[in-house]
Design a protein around this motif. Structure first.
Motif, PDB file in Angstrom:
ATOM      1  N   ASP A 189      46.086  -0.989  -0.147  1.00 52.56           N
ATOM      2  CA  ASP A 189      47.337  -0.219  -0.130  1.00 52.56           C
ATOM      3  C   ASP A 189      47.280   1.013  -1.024  1.00 52.56           C
ATOM      4  O   ASP A 189      48.291   1.682  -1.207  1.00 52.56           O
ATOM      5  N   GLY A 190      46.127   1.280  -1.601  1.00 49.29           N
ATOM      6  CA  GLY A 190      45.946   2.439  -2.464  1.00 49.29           C
ATOM      7  C   GLY A 190      44.574   3.046  -2.259  1.00 49.29           C
ATOM      8  O   GLY A 190      43.740   2.526  -1.501  1.00 49.29           O
ATOM      9  N   SER A 191      44.329   4.152  -2.935  1.00 44.64           N
ATOM     10  CA  SER A 191      43.039   4.836  -2.858  1.00 44.64           C
ATOM     11  C   SER A 191      41.908   3.899  -3.247  1.00 44.64           C
ATOM     12  O   SER A 191      42.043   3.090  -4.163  1.00 44.64           O
ATOM     13  N   ILE A 192      40.772   4.046  -2.558  1.00 41.90           N
ATOM     14  CA  ILE A 192      39.572   3.292  -2.917  1.00 41.90           C
ATOM     15  C   ILE A 192      38.914   4.023  -4.084  1.00 41.90           C
ATOM     16  O   ILE A 192      38.623   5.211  -3.995  1.00 41.90           O
ATOM     17  N   THR A 193      38.682   3.305  -5.168  1.00 42.50           N
ATOM     18  CA  THR A 193      38.166   3.942  -6.378  1.00 42.50           C
ATOM     19  C   THR A 193      36.838   3.368  -6.864  1.00 42.50           C
ATOM     20  O   THR A 193      36.228   3.926  -7.765  1.00 42.50           O
ATOM     21  N   ALA A 194      36.397   2.258  -6.268  1.00 44.33           N
ATOM     22  CA  ALA A 194      35.143   1.648  -6.713  1.00 44.33           C
ATOM     23  C   ALA A 194      34.549   0.827  -5.578  1.00 44.33           C
ATOM     24  O   ALA A 194      35.284   0.178  -4.828  1.00 44.33           O
ATOM     25  N   LEU A 195      33.220   0.864  -5.457  1.00 44.77           N
ATOM     26  CA  LEU A 195      32.507   0.096  -4.433  1.00 44.77           C
ATOM     27  C   LEU A 195      31.216  -0.455  -5.009  1.00 44.77           C
ATOM     28  O   LEU A 195      30.533   0.230  -5.777  1.00 44.77           O
ATOM     29  N   ALA A 196      30.874  -1.676  -4.607  1.00 40.51           N
ATOM     30  CA  ALA A 196      29.595  -2.264  -5.004  1.00 40.51           C
ATOM     31  C   ALA A 196      29.175  -3.277  -3.949  1.00 40.51           C
ATOM     32  O   ALA A 196      29.989  -4.087  -3.493  1.00 40.51           O
ATOM     33  N   PHE A 197      27.918  -3.223  -3.549  1.00 49.27           N
ATOM     34  CA  PHE A 197      27.361  -4.231  -2.665  1.00 49.27           C
ATOM     35  C   PHE A 197      26.914  -5.419  -3.500  1.00 49.27           C
ATOM     36  O   PHE A 197      26.412  -5.252  -4.613  1.00 49.27           O
ATOM     37  N   GLY A 198      27.069  -6.615  -2.942  1.00 56.23           N
ATOM     38  CA  GLY A 198      26.471  -7.785  -3.555  1.00 56.23           C
ATOM     39  C   GLY A 198      24.959  -7.657  -3.496  1.00 56.23           C
ATOM     40  O   GLY A 198      24.426  -6.869  -2.711  1.00 56.23           O
ATOM     41  N   LEU A 199      24.265  -8.428  -4.282  1.00 53.89           N
ATOM     42  CA  LEU A 199      22.808  -8.312  -4.379  1.00 53.89           C
ATOM     43  C   LEU A 199      22.095  -8.524  -3.051  1.00 53.89           C
ATOM     44  O   LEU A 199      21.092  -7.881  -2.773  1.00 53.89           O
ATOM     45  N   ASP A 200      22.628  -9.396  -2.196  1.00 57.07           N
ATOM     46  CA  ASP A 200      21.983  -9.651  -0.907  1.00 57.07           C
ATOM     47  C   ASP A 200      22.394  -8.640   0.160  1.00 57.07           C
ATOM     48  O   ASP A 200      21.865  -8.640   1.266  1.00 57.07           O
ATOM     49  N   GLY A 201      23.362  -7.776  -0.153  1.00 56.71           N
ATOM     50  CA  GLY A 201      23.808  -6.759   0.777  1.00 56.71           C
ATOM     51  C   GLY A 201      24.750  -7.255   1.848  1.00 56.71           C
ATOM     52  O   GLY A 201      25.170  -6.493   2.713  1.00 56.71           O
ATOM     53  N   GLU A 202      25.111  -8.538   1.807  1.00 59.11           N
ATOM     54  CA  GLU A 202      25.977  -9.111   2.831  1.00 59.11           C
ATOM     55  C   GLU A 202      27.459  -8.941   2.532  1.00 59.11           C
ATOM     56  O   GLU A 202      28.288  -9.027   3.431  1.00 59.11           O
ATOM     57  N   ILE A 203      27.783  -8.729   1.273  1.00 56.64           N
ATOM     58  CA  ILE A 203      29.174  -8.581   0.839  1.00 56.64           C
ATOM     59  C   ILE A 203      29.350  -7.208   0.206  1.00 56.64           C
ATOM     60  O   ILE A 203      28.490  -6.742  -0.540  1.00 56.64           O
ATOM     61  N   LEU A 204      30.479  -6.574   0.506  1.00 57.61           N
ATOM     62  CA  LEU A 204      30.865  -5.343  -0.169  1.00 57.61           C
ATOM     63  C   LEU A 204      32.128  -5.646  -0.961  1.00 57.61           C
ATOM     64  O   LEU A 204      33.045  -6.298  -0.459  1.00 57.61           O
ATOM     65  N   ILE A 205      32.153  -5.191  -2.199  1.00 60.17           N
ATOM     66  CA  ILE A 205      33.309  -5.373  -3.065  1.00 60.17           C
ATOM     67  C   ILE A 205      33.941  -4.007  -3.279  1.00 60.17           C
ATOM     68  O   ILE A 205      33.250  -3.043  -3.601  1.00 60.17           O
ATOM     69  N   SER A 206      35.254  -3.927  -3.091  1.00 61.97           N
ATOM     70  CA  SER A 206      35.959  -2.651  -3.264  1.00 61.97           C
ATOM     71  C   SER A 206      37.086  -2.802  -4.270  1.00 61.97           C
ATOM     72  O   SER A 206      37.772  -3.828  -4.317  1.00 61.97           O
TER      73      SER A 206
END
Length: 123
Positions: free
Chosen positions: A49-66
């Motif tokens: 519901d707000g601007s995306i300000t941070a992104l990181a992939f999990g180590l295996d690349g299967e999950i993205l954290i925002s």
């Protein structure tokens, strides 16, 4: 190569661990997953519901954290684009997300002047 198609400025970017994908988050509240070889936008992730300000992939690349100005951290299945859920713990917007090398923990930073350590195993 230029990757475009956002409605507002891009505020977060992250390479997948194998370097084949780029995630780009915007103040338009979307995350786009790009194929680095072709420049094709593979998926558009929406749910904050707000601007995306941070992104990181999990180590295996299967999950993205925002992380977002909406004070949440969301989890996404990279292959399907499926929204997997969220956590809330900061009293201000999330400004940073980093995954640990063990693949289970990650940290978030926020405008509330705190850093929080999270464990995806529930510990």
């Amino acid at each position: 190569m230029t990757l475009d198609g956002y409605d507002r400025d891009v505020s977060a970017i992250s390479f997948s661990p194998d370097g084949s994908l780029l995630a780009g988050g915007s103040r338009d509240r979307t995350i786009k997953l790009w194929d680095i070889k072709t420049g094709e936008c593979l998926k558009i992730l929406e749910g904050h519901d707000g601007s995306i300000t941070a992104l990181a992939f999990g180590l295996d690349g299967e999950i993205l954290i925002s992380g977002s100005q909406d004070k949440t951290v969301c989890f996404w299945n990279v292959q399907t684009g499926e929204y997997l859920g969220y956590i809330r713990g900061h009293s201000h917007g999330v400004s940073a997300v980093v995954c640990s090398r063990d693949g289970y923990r990650f940290v978030t930073g926020s405008g509330d002047q705190t850093v929080r350590l999270w464990d995806m195993r529930g510990n």
